[in-house]
Design a protein around this motif. Structure first.
Motif, PDB file in Angstrom:
ATOM      1  N   LEU A 175       0.805  -1.216   0.000  1.00 44.24           N
ATOM      2  CA  LEU A 175       0.000   0.000   0.000  1.00 44.24           C
ATOM      3  C   LEU A 175       0.843   1.274   0.000  1.00 44.24           C
ATOM      4  O   LEU A 175       0.386   2.319  -0.444  1.00 44.24           O
ATOM      5  CB  LEU A 175      -0.955   0.007   1.207  1.00 44.24           C
ATOM      6  N   LYS A 176       2.088   1.185   0.496  1.00 43.01           N
ATOM      7  CA  LYS A 176       2.949   2.377   0.538  1.00 43.01           C
ATOM      8  C   LYS A 176       3.224   2.914  -0.857  1.00 43.01           C
ATOM      9  O   LYS A 176       3.321   4.112  -1.047  1.00 43.01           O
ATOM     10  CB  LYS A 176       4.288   2.050   1.214  1.00 43.01           C
ATOM     11  N   GLU A 177       3.395   2.027  -1.810  1.00 40.67           N
ATOM     12  CA  GLU A 177       3.770   2.445  -3.160  1.00 40.67           C
ATOM     13  C   GLU A 177       2.637   2.234  -4.163  1.00 40.67           C
ATOM     14  O   GLU A 177       2.874   2.163  -5.359  1.00 40.67           O
ATOM     15  CB  GLU A 177       5.015   1.677  -3.593  1.00 40.67           C
ATOM     16  N   ASN A 178       1.404   2.131  -3.659  1.00 42.78           N
ATOM     17  CA  ASN A 178       0.264   1.852  -4.521  1.00 42.78           C
ATOM     18  C   ASN A 178      -0.505   3.149  -4.782  1.00 42.78           C
ATOM     19  O   ASN A 178      -1.401   3.526  -4.034  1.00 42.78           O
ATOM     20  CB  ASN A 178      -0.622   0.797  -3.843  1.00 42.78           C
ATOM     21  N   GLY A 179      -0.135   3.836  -5.851  1.00 38.16           N
ATOM     22  CA  GLY A 179      -0.765   5.116  -6.191  1.00 38.16           C
ATOM     23  C   GLY A 179      -2.250   4.997  -6.466  1.00 38.16           C
ATOM     24  O   GLY A 179      -3.033   5.869  -6.112  1.00 38.16           O
ATOM     25  N   GLY A 180      -2.654   3.892  -7.116  1.00 35.13           N
ATOM     26  CA  GLY A 180      -4.072   3.687  -7.416  1.00 35.13           C
ATOM     27  C   GLY A 180      -4.909   3.578  -6.156  1.00 35.13           C
ATOM     28  O   GLY A 180      -6.016   4.113  -6.077  1.00 35.13           O
ATOM     29  N   TYR A 181      -4.364   2.905  -5.148  1.00 37.70           N
ATOM     30  CA  TYR A 181      -5.070   2.762  -3.868  1.00 37.70           C
ATOM     31  C   TYR A 181      -5.241   4.125  -3.212  1.00 37.70           C
ATOM     32  O   TYR A 181      -6.337   4.477  -2.770  1.00 37.70           O
ATOM     33  CB  TYR A 181      -4.294   1.813  -2.940  1.00 37.70           C
TER      34      TYR A 181
END
Length: 161
Positions: free
Chosen positions: A44-50
């Motif tokens: 989730l840290k690097e999940n731009g879509g989230y």
């Protein structure tokens, strides 16, 4: 917003805002599904879509709360028929210090534009200064730069849509 002052809206504006609210509420499951789908993508840290989906959800929920409060306190229907003082739902002809004059609708910005008629919120500095004014009165309000401006109420008429 702690002020529970009623907001004047035409039936058309009320219906449009109610439809927008209904659409946003109906869209809640879509946003939730998008968040879940993005969550499944991993870290989730690097999940731009989230993060984008969560931000969309926050903005949508804020708009839902804003619309619910606005519609809850809305005064729907005919504009005031009195021409003796500025009140929400009236069209005001105003003249500024520099002799420029214009007609404005004193009402909610959610009311939208009506042709060339600018909408002035009763909660804005100009709207608050004009609220309750009678034709011929001059009021003063504060500008964003800290200066003051005088405005005279020339005429009041009911809004006819």
């Amino acid at each position: 917003m702690t002020d529970t002052q009623a907001t004047w809206l035409t039936q058309e504006a009320y219906d449009r805002l109610k439809s927008e609210l209904d659409g946003l509420i109906a869209n809640r499951p879509v946003i939730a599904a998008e968040i879940n789908a993005r969550r499944e993508e991993g870290d989730l840290k690097e999940n731009g879509g989230y993060h984008a989906a969560r931000e969309d959800q926050g903005q949508q929920e804020a708009r839902i709360r804003q619309l619910q409060e606005l519609l809850r306190t809305a005064q729907v229907g005919t504009a005031p028929s009195s021409n003796d003082q500025a009140s929400p739902g009236t069209v005001l002809t105003i003249r500024y210090d520099d002799d420029d004059s214009e007609k404005v609708l004193l009402g909610s910005r959610e009311e939208g534009s009506h042709g060339d008629l600018q909408v002035v919120s009763p909660n804005s500095p100009l709207g608050a200064a004009l609220l309750g004014a009678k034709p011929g009165e001059t009021r003063e309000y504060q500008l964003p730069d800290g200066g003051n401006m005088k405005v005279s109420l020339v005429a009041v008429e009911p809004f006819t849509g």
